[in-house]
Design a protein around this motif. Structure first.
Motif, PDB file in Angstrom:
ATOM      1  N   SER A 187      21.418  83.571  58.934  1.00 45.48           N
ATOM      2  CA  SER A 187      22.637  82.893  58.500  1.00 45.48           C
ATOM      3  C   SER A 187      23.691  83.887  58.030  1.00 45.48           C
ATOM      4  CB  SER A 187      22.302  81.928  57.358  1.00 45.48           C
ATOM      5  OG  SER A 187      23.471  81.437  56.748  1.00 45.48           O
ATOM      6  N   THR A 188      24.959  83.537  58.234  1.00 47.21           N
ATOM      7  CA  THR A 188      26.049  84.374  57.722  1.00 47.21           C
ATOM      8  C   THR A 188      26.522  83.928  56.334  1.00 47.21           C
ATOM      9  OG1 THR A 188      27.733  82.988  58.792  1.00 47.21           O
ATOM     10  CG2 THR A 188      26.883  84.868  60.054  1.00 47.21           C
ATOM     11  N   GLU A 189      25.890  82.903  55.758  1.00 45.12           N
ATOM     12  CA  GLU A 189      26.358  82.377  54.475  1.00 45.12           C
ATOM     13  C   GLU A 189      26.278  83.431  53.375  1.00 45.12           C
ATOM     14  OE1 GLU A 189      26.247  80.778  50.554  1.00 45.12           O
ATOM     15  OE2 GLU A 189      24.410  81.454  51.554  1.00 45.12           O
ATOM     16  N   VAL A 190      25.170  84.165  53.316  1.00 42.62           N
ATOM     17  CA  VAL A 190      25.035  85.208  52.293  1.00 42.62           C
ATOM     18  C   VAL A 190      25.995  86.358  52.579  1.00 42.62           C
ATOM     19  CG1 VAL A 190      23.440  86.841  51.209  1.00 42.62           C
ATOM     20  CG2 VAL A 190      22.641  84.552  51.814  1.00 42.62           C
ATOM     21  N   VAL A 191      26.200  86.660  53.846  1.00 43.18           N
ATOM     22  CA  VAL A 191      27.178  87.686  54.229  1.00 43.18           C
ATOM     23  C   VAL A 191      28.564  87.314  53.716  1.00 43.18           C
ATOM     24  CG1 VAL A 191      28.299  88.832  56.162  1.00 43.18           C
ATOM     25  CG2 VAL A 191      25.860  88.331  56.277  1.00 43.18           C
ATOM     26  N   THR A 192      28.946  86.066  53.898  1.00 42.69           N
ATOM     27  CA  THR A 192      30.258  85.602  53.437  1.00 42.69           C
ATOM     28  C   THR A 192      30.392  85.778  51.930  1.00 42.69           C
ATOM     29  OG1 THR A 192      30.407  84.021  55.260  1.00 42.69           O
ATOM     30  CG2 THR A 192      31.790  83.606  53.338  1.00 42.69           C
TER      31      THR A 192
ATOM     32  N   GLY B 119      36.130  91.388  47.935  1.00 44.28           N
ATOM     33  CA  GLY B 119      37.562  91.120  47.991  1.00 44.28           C
ATOM     34  C   GLY B 119      38.173  91.383  49.349  1.00 44.28           C
ATOM     35  N   ARG B 120      37.372  91.293  50.397  1.00 40.49           N
ATOM     36  CA  ARG B 120      37.870  91.555  51.740  1.00 40.49           C
ATOM     37  C   ARG B 120      38.082  90.262  52.514  1.00 40.49           C
ATOM     38  NH1 ARG B 120      37.318  96.910  53.794  1.00 40.49           N
ATOM     39  NH2 ARG B 120      38.246  95.998  55.661  1.00 40.49           N
ATOM     40  N   GLU B 121      38.918  90.309  53.528  1.00 39.41           N
ATOM     41  CA  GLU B 121      39.075  89.208  54.455  1.00 39.41           C
ATOM     42  C   GLU B 121      37.995  89.331  55.532  1.00 39.41           C
ATOM     43  OE1 GLU B 121      41.200  86.761  54.194  1.00 39.41           O
ATOM     44  OE2 GLU B 121      42.180  87.573  52.390  1.00 39.41           O
ATOM     45  N   GLU B 122      37.517  88.187  55.997  1.00 42.52           N
ATOM     46  CA  GLU B 122      36.458  88.226  57.010  1.00 42.52           C
ATOM     47  C   GLU B 122      36.939  88.895  58.294  1.00 42.52           C
ATOM     48  OE1 GLU B 122      34.101  84.713  57.579  1.00 42.52           O
ATOM     49  OE2 GLU B 122      34.404  84.075  55.504  1.00 42.52           O
ATOM     50  N   ALA B 123      38.254  88.846  58.535  1.00 43.92           N
ATOM     51  CA  ALA B 123      38.790  89.490  59.735  1.00 43.92           C
ATOM     52  C   ALA B 123      38.609  91.004  59.701  1.00 43.92           C
ATOM     53  CB  ALA B 123      40.263  89.140  59.890  1.00 43.92           C
ATOM     54  N   GLY B 124      38.433  91.560  58.504  1.00 45.02           N
ATOM     55  CA  GLY B 124      38.245  93.005  58.386  1.00 45.02           C
ATOM     56  C   GLY B 124      36.799  93.447  58.450  1.00 45.02           C
ATOM     57  N   VAL B 125      35.907  92.508  58.776  1.00 49.51           N
ATOM     58  CA  VAL B 125      34.478  92.814  58.859  1.00 49.51           C
ATOM     59  C   VAL B 125      33.975  92.414  60.241  1.00 49.51           C
ATOM     60  CG1 VAL B 125      32.203  92.351  57.878  1.00 49.51           C
ATOM     61  CG2 VAL B 125      34.214  92.441  56.379  1.00 49.51           C
ATOM     62  N   ARG B 126      33.358  93.351  60.926  1.00 46.54           N
ATOM     63  CA  ARG B 126      32.797  93.075  62.242  1.00 46.54           C
ATOM     64  C   ARG B 126      31.292  92.851  62.083  1.00 46.54           C
ATOM     65  NH1 ARG B 126      33.507  97.886  65.743  1.00 46.54           N
ATOM     66  NH2 ARG B 126      35.708  97.329  65.515  1.00 46.54           N
ATOM     67  N   LEU B 127      30.852  91.612  62.276  1.00 47.90           N
ATOM     68  CA  LEU B 127      29.452  91.263  62.085  1.00 47.90           C
ATOM     69  C   LEU B 127      28.644  91.551  63.347  1.00 47.90           C
ATOM     70  CD1 LEU B 127      29.629  87.857  60.167  1.00 47.90           C
ATOM     71  CD2 LEU B 127      29.409  90.174  59.241  1.00 47.90           C
ATOM     72  N   SER B 128      27.462  92.126  63.137  1.00 49.21           N
ATOM     73  CA  SER B 128      26.524  92.361  64.233  1.00 49.21           C
ATOM     74  C   SER B 128      25.147  91.922  63.760  1.00 49.21           C
ATOM     75  CB  SER B 128      26.482  93.844  64.620  1.00 49.21           C
ATOM     76  OG  SER B 128      27.738  94.283  65.087  1.00 49.21           O
TER      77      SER B 128
ATOM     78  N   ALA C  97      33.379  97.659  45.278  1.00 52.90           N
ATOM     79  CA  ALA C  97      34.017  96.408  44.848  1.00 52.90           C
ATOM     80  C   ALA C  97      33.002  95.274  44.782  1.00 52.90           C
ATOM     81  CB  ALA C  97      35.157  96.055  45.793  1.00 52.90           C
ATOM     82  N   ALA C  98      32.109  95.205  45.760  1.00 55.95           N
ATOM     83  CA  ALA C  98      31.087  94.159  45.753  1.00 55.95           C
ATOM     84  C   ALA C  98      30.147  94.319  44.566  1.00 55.95           C
ATOM     85  CB  ALA C  98      30.311  94.176  47.062  1.00 55.95           C
ATOM     86  N   GLU C  99      29.756  95.560  44.269  1.00 55.04           N
ATOM     87  CA  GLU C  99      28.880  95.813  43.117  1.00 55.04           C
ATOM     88  C   GLU C  99      29.565  95.439  41.814  1.00 55.04           C
ATOM     89  OE1 GLU C  99      25.881  99.416  44.297  1.00 55.04           O
ATOM     90  OE2 GLU C  99      27.941  99.976  43.775  1.00 55.04           O
ATOM     91  N   ALA C 100      30.836  95.816  41.682  1.00 61.60           N
ATOM     92  CA  ALA C 100      31.559  95.544  40.446  1.00 61.60           C
ATOM     93  C   ALA C 100      31.707  94.040  40.207  1.00 61.60           C
ATOM     94  CB  ALA C 100      32.931  96.218  40.469  1.00 61.60           C
TER      95      ALA C 100
END
Length: 212
Positions: free
Chosen positions: A21-26, A33-42, A205-208
């Motif tokens: 699932s991508t729910e945890v990724v989201t 603090g990023r937009e999903e458009a700036g992340v390329r999921l594989s 940023a994610a850790e903080a």
């Protein structure tokens, strides 16, 4: 990490490996603090989960439970994923609101697929219940679709995570396990590799935000 030729459009893209699932990724993208458009999921292959990071094809990957891989670094715990069992819709446990890990010792479960680290699989599918009953990890597959077909047919159960409910195919039910702790979720990346500034910023940023 091997250098790649980046265009102006993707020079700050985070190449992010995940499974299921991508729910945890989201959740993690929002923490950073990023937009999903700036992340390329594989989506990585569970049978060889670390290949993409080790090959320099991914900047970071999502990890559930702890890992002990000398060439990989992990972040602080960013979130959690609750435990669940995946069963066929006709299974005796399918209509339950939750189940105990003790009940799951009555059914066949799965051995680690492919080259998935056995020590991590011991966290995913514990060899014994909390009371010491052995869990029959005797079914072997190489892919998740193969596993899901076997589960849908009622041949085995898969002890896993609640996030799989987001992608469960028809004929599958995901039932919470109320007496196993949730899986800690972290990011992992290649130790000693060049980590671009925007990747460090994403992790920091994610850790903080997760520590608030």
């Amino acid at each position: 990490m091997p250098e790649q030729t980046l265009t102006a459009a993707d020079s700050r893209t985070v190449r992010f490996g995940y499974h299921g699932s991508t729910e945890v990724v989201t959740r993690i993208i929002r923490l950073a603090g990023r937009e999903e458009a700036g992340v390329r999921l594989s989506e990585y292959d569970i049978a060889d989960p670390f290949r993409g990071v080790r090959a320099g094809e991914l900047d970071v990957m999502i990890v559930k439970f702890g890992i002990n891989e000398p060439d990989l670094v992990t972040s602080r715990v960013l979130t959690e994923d609750a435990r669940a069992v995946v069963v066929g819709s006709g299974h005796p446990l399918a209509a339950r609101a939750s189940v105990s890990i003790e009940e799951l010792a009555d059914y066949d479960a799965f051995a680690p697929p492919g080259d998935f680290p056995a020590y991590v699989w011991d966290d995913v599918v514990p060899p014994r219940t909390l009371a010491g009953r052995p869990i029959r990890r005797n079914r072997r597959v190489r892919t998740i679709p193969e596993m899901m077909r076997m589960v849908a047919a009622g041949d085995a159960v898969h002890i896993s995570l609640i996030s799989l409910a987001d992608i469960a195919p028809p004929g599958i039910k995901v039932v919470p396990i109320h007496d196993l702790p949730p899986a800690p979720v972290t990011l992992a990346w290649l130790r000693g590799a060049e980590v671009h500034d925007h990747i460090r910023e994403f992790i920091t940023a994610a850790e903080a935000e997760a520590s608030r």
